[in-house]
Design a protein around this motif. Structure first.
Motif, PDB file in Angstrom:
ATOM      1  N   PHE A  82       0.811  -1.220   0.000  1.00  0.00           N
ATOM      2  CA  PHE A  82       0.000   0.000   0.000  1.00  0.00           C
ATOM      3  C   PHE A  82       0.845   1.271   0.000  1.00  0.00           C
ATOM      4  N   SER A  83       1.999   1.235   0.634  1.00  0.00           N
ATOM      5  CA  SER A  83       2.869   2.419   0.617  1.00  0.00           C
ATOM      6  C   SER A  83       3.385   2.700  -0.785  1.00  0.00           C
ATOM      7  N   SER A  84       3.880   1.662  -1.449  1.00  0.00           N
ATOM      8  CA  SER A  84       4.406   1.893  -2.794  1.00  0.00           C
ATOM      9  C   SER A  84       3.296   2.235  -3.777  1.00  0.00           C
ATOM     10  N   TRP A  85       2.132   1.627  -3.618  1.00  0.00           N
ATOM     11  CA  TRP A  85       0.988   1.966  -4.474  1.00  0.00           C
ATOM     12  C   TRP A  85       0.560   3.419  -4.246  1.00  0.00           C
ATOM     13  N   PHE A  86       0.489   3.837  -2.986  1.00  0.00           N
ATOM     14  CA  PHE A  86       0.093   5.207  -2.669  1.00  0.00           C
ATOM     15  C   PHE A  86       1.103   6.221  -3.202  1.00  0.00           C
ATOM     16  N   LEU A  87       2.374   5.870  -3.160  1.00  0.00           N
ATOM     17  CA  LEU A  87       3.418   6.794  -3.608  1.00  0.00           C
ATOM     18  C   LEU A  87       3.620   6.777  -5.120  1.00  0.00           C
ATOM     19  N   GLY A  88       2.798   6.012  -5.840  1.00  0.00           N
ATOM     20  CA  GLY A  88       2.790   6.153  -7.295  1.00  0.00           C
ATOM     21  C   GLY A  88       3.377   5.015  -8.091  1.00  0.00           C
ATOM     22  N   TYR A  89       3.774   3.915  -7.455  1.00  0.00           N
ATOM     23  CA  TYR A  89       4.302   2.798  -8.225  1.00  0.00           C
ATOM     24  C   TYR A  89       3.140   2.050  -8.865  1.00  0.00           C
ATOM     25  N   LYS A  91       1.809  -6.232 -10.624  1.00  0.00           N
ATOM     26  CA  LYS A  91       2.381  -7.571 -10.408  1.00  0.00           C
ATOM     27  C   LYS A  91       3.724  -7.487  -9.698  1.00  0.00           C
ATOM     28  N   THR A  92       4.564  -6.574 -10.124  1.00  0.00           N
ATOM     29  CA  THR A  92       5.866  -6.404  -9.480  1.00  0.00           C
ATOM     30  C   THR A  92       5.705  -5.984  -8.029  1.00  0.00           C
TER      31      THR A  92
END
Length: 152
Positions: free
Chosen positions: A109-116, A120-121
């Motif tokens: 969730f952190s990486s998704w929230f920060l724009g990644y 799948k990766t």
């Protein structure tokens, strides 16, 4: 006395270092170990205080560009607050869910929230990294981590 930003930051770091050193003095000592449990934390505390003293006496005048870089845009304050909330919930749920589950959820969730955006990766990394760390700590270093809801 406090003319530059370095001096202001160094005073805060010195106070944090002194508080940290006080807390390391409360660590228990073990009679049969050649190196006590407080050696590394105490050394790090003194290192922090020493580097903060050096920072206080550094001759650095701040330019306008450095002052402009220090200002945080208002839109980024919301992102920082959200990440702090993620960290708070990670700490809160670490014992309940366990290291692997809570770390995987936090990383995803952190990486998704920060724009990644590579879904799948992101899933693969957020699962494999906590598993690797968990196995390294529990099998090789013999340090237990919270198991939580998983049976191992």
């Amino acid at each position: 006395m406090l003319k530059t930003m370095n001096q202001k930051v160094s005073i805060v770091l010195i106070l944090v270092g002194i508080g940290y050193l006080y807390m390391t003095s409360n660590l228990p000592s073990y009679p049969y170990s050649p190196v006590d449990a407080d050696v590394i934390p105490t050394g790090l505390g003194w290192l922090l205080v020493g580097l903060a003293v050096l920072l206080y006496f550094t001759k650095d005048s701040e330019t306008k560009e450095q002052k402009a870089r220090r200002d945080i845009p208002k839109k980024d304050i919301g992102a920082l607050l959200a990440v702090f909330i993620f960290i708070f919930f990670y700490i809160l749920l670490l014992e309940v869910l366990g290291f692997i589950v809570s770390t995987a959820v936090f990383i995803f969730f952190s990486s998704w929230f920060l724009g990644y955006e590579k879904f799948k990766t992101n899933i693969i990394v957020s699962i494999l990294f906590p598993l690797f760390i968990y196995l390294t700590f529990t099998q090789f270093l013999k340090i237990s981590l919270p198991e939580g809801i998983l049976p191992f």
